[in-house]
Design a protein around this motif. Structure first.
Motif, mmCIF file in Angstrom:
data_model
loop_
_atom_site.group_PDB
_atom_site.id
_atom_site.type_symbol
_atom_site.label_atom_id
_atom_site.label_comp_id
_atom_site.label_asym_id
_atom_site.label_seq_id
_atom_site.Cartn_x
_atom_site.Cartn_y
_atom_site.Cartn_z
ATOM 1 N N ASN A 121 14.379 29.930 -13.850
ATOM 2 C CA ASN A 121 13.868 28.902 -12.943
ATOM 3 C C ASN A 121 14.605 27.576 -13.382
ATOM 4 N N ARG A 122 15.545 27.636 -14.052
ATOM 5 C CA ARG A 122 16.147 26.415 -14.663
ATOM 6 C C ARG A 122 15.496 25.540 -15.596
ATOM 7 N N SER A 123 14.473 26.386 -16.145
ATOM 8 C CA SER A 123 13.682 25.754 -17.597
ATOM 9 C C SER A 123 13.413 26.947 -18.558
ATOM 10 N N ILE A 124 12.883 26.648 -19.617
ATOM 11 C CA ILE A 124 12.368 27.519 -20.565
ATOM 12 C C ILE A 124 11.182 28.399 -19.974
ATOM 13 N N THR A 125 10.882 29.446 -20.970
ATOM 14 C CA THR A 125 9.783 30.367 -20.683
ATOM 15 C C THR A 125 8.534 29.588 -20.603
ATOM 16 N N GLU A 149 18.648 22.246 -22.342
ATOM 17 C CA GLU A 149 18.611 20.908 -22.248
ATOM 18 C C GLU A 149 17.342 20.303 -22.025
ATOM 19 N N GLN A 150 16.419 21.221 -21.295
ATOM 20 C CA GLN A 150 15.034 20.633 -21.434
ATOM 21 C C GLN A 150 14.129 20.967 -22.681
ATOM 22 N N ARG A 157 23.823 19.540 -32.173
ATOM 23 C CA ARG A 157 24.690 19.265 -30.900
ATOM 24 C C ARG A 157 25.191 20.869 -30.409
ATOM 25 N N SER A 158 25.838 21.610 -31.183
ATOM 26 C CA SER A 158 26.143 22.724 -31.032
ATOM 27 C C SER A 158 25.099 23.945 -30.460
#
Length: 195
Positions: free
Chosen positions: A89-93, A127-128, A142-143
Motif C-alpha cells: 500500500n505504497r509503503s514498507i511493511t 522512498e519512505q 543512492r543506488s
C-alpha cells in the motif's frame, strides 16, 4: 588479515506467502564471495518483536522487552544494512516499521541499501524507508535494486513464478552500483565511527 565489515541483509516481510525469500536468496548468492564485505541474512520472523510499547526510544532509556533487547544487540553487530523491501500500500511493511522503531542507537552512522520489489519496483516503499533511515541517522545509499513491472510478475508466485535468475540481466547493473555505493559508505562510516 583485517576483518571485513559485516552487513545485515534484513528480510522485512513476515507473511507466510511473501515473495521476499526469492530476492533475498538471490542477493545472498551474489554477495557470498564479496571481497570487501561479509553479509548475513536476518529474517524478522526469527525475532518475535512485540509492537513497540516502550516508554521511549532506546536513545533515551533502555528497552524493557527482552525480544527488543535481543534485536538491538543483534543489530549492533553490523556495520551496515541491506533491506529486502516489499511495498505494501505504497509503503514498507508494518513489521519493518516496528523493527526500525525497536532500536535507535544501533542504526546510527551506518549505511543502508535495498533490494525493493512490487508492481512499481518497491520505489514508493523505499522512498519512505530512506526518510526513516535519515531520522535514525543511517546513510541511505543512492543506488538500489528494484524488481518491478513485468520482472516482478514474471518471478512472483502471483504471476509466472520463475526464478530470479531469469531476470538477472535486468538487475545486474543496479546490483553492481548498489554494492559499490555500499562498500564506499561502509568504509567511510567504519572509519568515522572508529575516529
Amino acid at each position: 588479515m583485517a576483518t571485513k565489515p559485516k552487513i545485515a541483509v534484513i528480510i522485512s516481510s513476515t507473511r507466510a506467502t511473501r515473495f521476499a525469500d526469492k530476492p533475498a536468496n538471490w542477493f545472498m548468492s551474489k554477495v557470498k564471495d564479496n571481497p570487501d564485505l561479509d553479509f548475513e541474512l536476518l529474517d524478522l520472523r526469527d525475532f518475535n518483536l512485540p509492537f513497540f510499547d516502550e516508554p521511549a526510544s532506546n536513545l533515551w532509556m533502555p528497552s524493557s522487552d527482552p525480544n527488543a533487547v535481543a534485536w538491538q544487540n543483534k543489530l549492533a553487530e553490523y556495520d551496515g544494512y541491506v533491506f529486502i523491501v516489499a511495498e505494501y500500500n505504497r509503503s514498507i511493511t508494518g513489521a519493518l516499521k516496528n523493527a526500525l522503531d525497536q532500536a535507535y542507537k544501533e542504526w546510527n552512522h551506518k549505511p543502508m541499501a535495498a533490494v525493493a520489489y512490487g508492481a512499481m519496483g518497491g520505489a514508493r516503499a523505499l522512498e519512505q524507508l530512506r526518510l526513516m533511515a535519515v531520522e535514525l541517522q543511517m546513510v541511505p545509499v543512492r543506488s538500489a535494486v528494484h524488481i518491478g513491472g513485468g520482472d516482478f510478475f514474471a518471478t512472483s508466485p502471483l504471476g509466472g513464478n520463475q526464478p530470479i535468475e531469469t531476470i538477472e540481466d535486468h538487475l545486474q547493473g543496479s546490483l553492481d552500483a548498489t554494492l559499490a555505493d555500499l562498500v564506499w559508505w561502509t568504509k567511510a562510516t567504519v572509519a568515522a565511527r572508529a575516529a
